[in-house]
Write a protein that holds these residues in place. Structure first.
Motif, PDB file in Angstrom:
ATOM      1  N   MET A   1      22.901  51.863   6.742  1.00  0.00           N
ATOM      2  CA  MET A   1      24.124  52.338   6.007  1.00  0.00           C
ATOM      3  C   MET A   1      24.847  51.279   5.703  1.00  0.00           C
ATOM      4  O   MET A   1      25.234  50.606   6.498  1.00  0.00           O
ATOM      5  N   TYR A   6      30.182  53.811   5.055  1.00  0.00           N
ATOM      6  CA  TYR A   6      30.783  53.976   6.315  1.00  0.00           C
ATOM      7  C   TYR A   6      32.221  54.194   6.210  1.00  0.00           C
ATOM      8  O   TYR A   6      33.002  55.195   6.699  1.00  0.00           O
ATOM      9  N   ALA A  46      32.469  50.190  12.082  1.00  0.00           N
ATOM     10  CA  ALA A  46      31.747  50.070  10.634  1.00  0.00           C
ATOM     11  C   ALA A  46      30.989  48.794  10.713  1.00  0.00           C
ATOM     12  O   ALA A  46      30.034  48.499  10.344  1.00  0.00           O
ATOM     13  N   ARG A  49      27.979  48.710  13.324  1.00  0.00           N
ATOM     14  CA  ARG A  49      26.930  49.487  12.926  1.00  0.00           C
ATOM     15  C   ARG A  49      26.156  49.138  11.580  1.00  0.00           C
ATOM     16  O   ARG A  49      24.985  49.085  11.547  1.00  0.00           O
ATOM     17  N   THR A  50      27.091  48.280  10.907  1.00  0.00           N
ATOM     18  CA  THR A  50      26.411  47.840   9.556  1.00  0.00           C
ATOM     19  C   THR A  50      25.988  46.324   9.587  1.00  0.00           C
ATOM     20  O   THR A  50      25.312  45.781   8.500  1.00  0.00           O
TER      21      THR A  50
END
Length: 56
Positions: A1, A6, A46, A49-50
């Motif tokens: 993602m 996000y 964010a 996670r990315t």
């Protein structure tokens, strides 16, 4: 993602929470403080996670 996707989702969530708080009668000062805190948490999550994983 992707990071941008996000953050768009998180900003929509944040706007909904802020709108709900304002409808519930929460003072705008507290809404602003809560929104800034949630925005910081959203940016941290964010990025976590990315970001790409470092090679071993």
């Amino acid at each position: 993602m992707s990071f941008v996707l996000y953050m768009i989702g998180f900003l929509l969530f944040l706007a909904g929470v802020a709108w709900g708080a304002s409808v519930a009668g929460v003072p705008s000062l507290y809404i602003g403080i809560g929104a800034l805190i949630l925005l910081g948490v959203g940016i941290f999550s964010a990025v976590g996670r990315t970001r790409s994983k470092d090679p071993s």
